[in-house]
Design a protein around this motif. Structure first.
Motif, PDB file in Angstrom:
ATOM      1  N   ARG A   1      -0.726  15.757 -33.869  1.00  0.00           N
ATOM      2  CA  ARG A   1       0.520  15.971 -33.134  1.00  0.00           C
ATOM      3  C   ARG A   1       1.718  15.832 -34.056  1.00  0.00           C
ATOM      4  N   ARG A   2       1.678  14.830 -34.944  1.00  0.00           N
ATOM      5  CA  ARG A   2       2.788  14.606 -35.873  1.00  0.00           C
ATOM      6  C   ARG A   2       2.918  15.786 -36.833  1.00  0.00           C
ATOM      7  N   ALA A   3       1.798  16.283 -37.349  1.00  0.00           N
ATOM      8  CA  ALA A   3       1.827  17.414 -38.271  1.00  0.00           C
ATOM      9  C   ALA A   3       2.379  18.653 -37.571  1.00  0.00           C
TER      10      ALA A   3
ATOM     11  N   SER B   1     -11.912   3.568 -28.403  1.00  0.00           N
ATOM     12  CA  SER B   1     -11.837   3.413 -29.852  1.00  0.00           C
ATOM     13  C   SER B   1     -10.541   4.040 -30.350  1.00  0.00           C
ATOM     14  N   GLU B   2     -10.010   3.492 -31.409  1.00  0.00           N
ATOM     15  CA  GLU B   2      -8.715   3.939 -31.917  1.00  0.00           C
ATOM     16  C   GLU B   2      -8.840   5.121 -32.877  1.00  0.00           C
ATOM     17  N   ALA B   3     -10.027   5.416 -33.375  1.00  0.00           N
ATOM     18  CA  ALA B   3     -10.183   6.497 -34.347  1.00  0.00           C
ATOM     19  C   ALA B   3      -9.787   7.858 -33.775  1.00  0.00           C
ATOM     20  N   PRO B   4     -10.287   8.279 -32.609  1.00  0.00           N
ATOM     21  CA  PRO B   4      -9.861   9.589 -32.092  1.00  0.00           C
ATOM     22  C   PRO B   4      -8.372   9.647 -31.805  1.00  0.00           C
ATOM     23  N   ARG B   5      -7.804   8.538 -31.352  1.00  0.00           N
ATOM     24  CA  ARG B   5      -6.369   8.517 -31.065  1.00  0.00           C
ATOM     25  C   ARG B   5      -5.577   8.705 -32.352  1.00  0.00           C
ATOM     26  N   ALA B   6      -6.010   8.065 -33.435  1.00  0.00           N
ATOM     27  CA  ALA B   6      -5.286   8.179 -34.702  1.00  0.00           C
ATOM     28  C   ALA B   6      -5.310   9.617 -35.206  1.00  0.00           C
ATOM     29  N   THR B   7      -6.463  10.266 -35.131  1.00  0.00           N
ATOM     30  CA  THR B   7      -6.522  11.652 -35.599  1.00  0.00           C
ATOM     31  C   THR B   7      -5.703  12.561 -34.688  1.00  0.00           C
TER      32      THR B   7
END
Length: 80
Positions: A43-45, A32-38
């Protein structure tokens, strides 16, 4: 790229025999893409915070150097 043949040349050249592929025990389901997005947002923050600290440190050193070096003021540092 390269590939390696793990059969004898006779088996490779005989194209008439069909080989079966064993089916998967569990059907393939993409993650699923949801955990990857968070995770990517975290990481970006974190990266943005590290970069902000790096820039602040560099700017502080520039200000300290401008105070130490004669004839160097903040107006001159902006123009080069």
């Amino acid at each position: 790229g390269q590939f390696f043949v793990m059969m004898s040349p006779q088996e490779v050249l005989q194209g008439g025999t069909q080989r079966s592929i064993t089916p998967r025990a569990h059907p393939y389901s993409p993650k699923s893409e949801a955990p990857r997005a968070t995770r990517d947002e975290k990481r970006r923050a974190q990266h943005n915070e590290v970069e902000r600290r790096r820039r602040d440190k560099i700017n502080n050193w520039i200000v300290q150097l401008s105070k130490i070096i004669p004839d160097c003021s903040m107006e001159n540092t902006k123009s080069g």
